[in-house]
Write a protein that holds these residues in place. Sequence first.
Motif: not given
Length: 253
Positions: A182-210
Amino acid sequence: MATMASEKSTMRAEEWQARQELAACYRVFDMLGWSEMIYNHITLKVPGEEGAFLINPFGLHFSEVRASNLVKIDIDGNKLDDNPYPVNLAGFTQHSVFHRHLPDVHCIAHTHTTAGMAVSSVEGGLRATNFYACNFAGQIAYHDFEGVTVRAEEGERLIAHLGEKRAMLLRNHGILVMGGSVPEAFIKHWALQRACEIQIATMSLGTPLTVSDDVVAVHQRDLSKAQVPGGPGKADFEAMVRLVDRTDKSWRD
């Protein structure tokens, strides 16, 4: 619930512990804003019982899930207790195929978070443009949307598209993660959710740095050096459970 109280008295300690851990996970997901009405699922294999797993009762919000009201079913969808709640066919269809074919997978979480659904619905999916996204570079599987997951034959394609990976973006649909606990699935979801949230925020500002492939490789190599001992997500999950307990401990019942 009288029937569950009587079952608890004869239940193996390992199953009750699994029930409490999974119920706690539902409450943590709710606290973090990952609930979706009465939908979505987190499932967990029952220790020592081949082919048996626990799933949320269909009709209850994540905030209402308790150790005692989780439904125990087998991989063919048969109830293994006298729980009065039904099971969501979409949740059973999707999760049972993974529990059937992947012996290393013990816990599976699927959500429809806004960020997860948004990133799964754009060309390119998750991109290596932030710290958390770099965790998953080269490790995300994708599965095309085929409508609500209620047909068993879709399971063959889900397994084929997942391959050796243990995280998937269901295109136009959302997040699916798997863990050996359970903890491994939780932390994987948490990190993936954060990655998605930050990607959306970044793309709203301009061209992301890869981030370059070389740096991603170093980042993934060194991630374990920044983890607390005890197993993937253990300390993180326990911290979140303590936060849940400050306001509501009913999940323990």
